[in-house]
Scaffold this active site. Structure first.
Site, short mmCIF file in Angstrom:
data_model
loop_
_atom_site.label_atom_id
_atom_site.label_comp_id
_atom_site.label_asym_id
_atom_site.label_seq_id
_atom_site.Cartn_x
_atom_site.Cartn_y
_atom_site.Cartn_z
N LYS A 21 -34.97 49.31 120.59
CA LYS A 21 -34.35 49.80 121.83
C LYS A 21 -35.21 50.83 122.55
O LYS A 21 -35.39 50.74 123.76
CB LYS A 21 -33.00 50.48 121.55
CG LYS A 21 -31.89 49.59 121.10
CD LYS A 21 -30.54 50.31 121.21
CE LYS A 21 -30.48 51.68 120.55
NZ LYS A 21 -30.62 51.68 119.09
N ARG A 96 -21.99 55.04 121.68
CA ARG A 96 -22.05 54.61 120.28
C ARG A 96 -20.67 54.55 119.64
O ARG A 96 -20.56 54.14 118.48
CB ARG A 96 -22.89 55.59 119.49
CG ARG A 96 -24.31 55.13 119.17
CD ARG A 96 -24.96 56.30 118.50
NE ARG A 96 -26.07 56.06 117.65
CZ ARG A 96 -27.34 56.23 118.00
NH1 ARG A 96 -27.67 56.48 119.25
NH2 ARG A 96 -28.28 56.13 117.11
N ARG A 130 -42.02 53.33 109.33
CA ARG A 130 -42.27 54.36 110.34
C ARG A 130 -42.49 55.75 109.72
O ARG A 130 -43.17 56.59 110.28
CB ARG A 130 -41.07 54.38 111.30
CG ARG A 130 -41.23 55.28 112.45
CD ARG A 130 -39.97 55.27 113.28
NE ARG A 130 -39.84 54.10 114.11
CZ ARG A 130 -38.78 53.88 114.89
NH1 ARG A 130 -37.78 54.74 114.89
NH2 ARG A 130 -38.72 52.81 115.64
N ARG A 132 -40.63 58.53 109.24
CA ARG A 132 -40.14 59.82 109.74
C ARG A 132 -39.35 60.49 108.62
O ARG A 132 -38.85 59.83 107.73
CB ARG A 132 -39.23 59.60 110.94
CG ARG A 132 -39.94 59.82 112.23
CD ARG A 132 -39.03 59.87 113.43
NE ARG A 132 -37.68 59.45 113.25
CZ ARG A 132 -37.05 58.67 114.10
NH1 ARG A 132 -37.68 58.19 115.15
NH2 ARG A 132 -35.79 58.36 113.91
N ARG A 143 -27.25 55.01 108.42
CA ARG A 143 -27.26 54.86 109.88
C ARG A 143 -26.83 53.44 110.26
O ARG A 143 -26.12 53.24 111.24
CB ARG A 143 -28.64 55.20 110.44
CG ARG A 143 -29.01 56.66 110.24
CD ARG A 143 -30.43 56.95 110.68
NE ARG A 143 -30.51 57.18 112.11
CZ ARG A 143 -31.43 56.66 112.90
NH1 ARG A 143 -32.37 55.89 112.43
NH2 ARG A 143 -31.42 56.91 114.18
P1 AMP Z 1 -31.34 57.51 117.78
O1 AMP Z 1 -32.73 58.00 118.02
O2 AMP Z 1 -30.71 56.94 119.00
O3 AMP Z 1 -31.22 56.61 116.60
O4 AMP Z 1 -30.46 58.82 117.44
C1 AMP Z 1 -30.79 59.66 116.35
C2 AMP Z 1 -29.56 60.42 115.87
O5 AMP Z 1 -29.03 61.22 116.94
C3 AMP Z 1 -28.39 59.54 115.46
O6 AMP Z 1 -28.51 59.10 114.12
C4 AMP Z 1 -27.21 60.48 115.66
O7 AMP Z 1 -27.12 61.42 114.61
C5 AMP Z 1 -27.61 61.21 116.92
N1 AMP Z 1 -27.13 60.50 118.14
C6 AMP Z 1 -27.88 59.93 119.12
N2 AMP Z 1 -27.12 59.37 120.07
C7 AMP Z 1 -25.84 59.60 119.69
C8 AMP Z 1 -24.56 59.27 120.26
N3 AMP Z 1 -24.47 58.55 121.38
N4 AMP Z 1 -23.46 59.67 119.57
C9 AMP Z 1 -23.53 60.37 118.42
N5 AMP Z 1 -24.70 60.71 117.85
C10 AMP Z 1 -25.84 60.33 118.46
#
Ligand code: AMP
Length: 189
Positions: A21, A96, A130, A132, A143
């Site tokens: 994404k 989400r 990756r 991280r 996740r």
């Molecule tokens: P991502 O890079 O989009 O996978 O986001 C990394 C982390 O940020 C996620 O695992 C959540 O802990 C938090 N996060 C990002 N976007 C959201 C959202 N829309 N709602 C809740 N937590 C979020």
């Protein structure tokens, strides 16, 4: 489409972690000339600079859980109110949860929801490759579990609203990019 201004593009990218994404969102947003708004990036930046927001979300992110809806709604409402988002936006990683989707629907009409997906083992392999710090296998699996439980139900909801455009994320970056442009063109984006 739904908006008064046909030039306006409001796109949501939906999909599990490591479906590609982020990469695709940046490329597409640049192509259309709208900001790519990644809530994950915004939160990571807040953690990196040690802001109050960062302090509140760090521990939650580290365990692969979701930041609470109220806080996310506030972060996104503020971001969408900025000038550069007036002519459209591409949301990557938001909404989400059902509550976030409801809040977004009140905030702005959406033109297209692009769903990028790939088999679970492909997603896990990508995450571990990756390297991280938050990408230990147990966190990666958590996740994914949270995605299936909280986010995947939005797929049906957007499908019912005729907004969902499915794209196979288990292809090369170039192939996925082409497929996204193709589904959006088919739907008048
Ligand atoms: P991502 O890079 O989009 O996978 O986001 C990394 C982390 O940020 C996620 O695992 C959540 O802990 C938090 N996060 C990002 N976007 C959201 C959202 N829309 N709602 C809740 N937590 C979020």
């Amino acid at each position: 489409m739904a908006g008064a201004d046909s030039e306006t593009k409001r796109i949501v990218f939906l999909g599990p972690p490591n479906s590609g994404k982020g990469t695709q969102a940046v490329m597409l947003a640049r192509k259309i000339g709208i900001p790519a708004i990644s809530t994950g990036e915004m939160l990571r930046a807040a953690v990196a600079v040690g802001s109050e927001l960062g302090g509140r979300v760090r521990e939650v992110m580290d365990r692969g859980a979701l930041v609470d809806d109220e806080l996310m709604v506030e972060v996104v409402s503020r971001r969408l109110a900025e000038n550069d988002a007036v002519a459209g936006f591409l949301l990557d990683g938001y909404p989400r949860t059902a509550a976030q989707a409801r809040s977004l629907a009140e905030l702005s009409p959406i033109d297209d929801v692009v769903l990028l997906d790939a088999p679970e083992e492909v997603l896990v392999k990508r995450a571990l490759g990756r390297g991280r710090t938050d990408d230990r296998e147990e966190v990666v699996r958590e996740r994914l579990r949270v995605y299936r439980e909280q986010t995947a139900p939005l797929i049906e909801e957007y499908e019912n609203q005729r907004l969902l455009r499915r794209v196979d994320g288990d292809q090369t970056i170039e192939e996925v990019e082409k497929a996204i442009l193709c589904v959006l063109a088919r739907n008048g984006a």
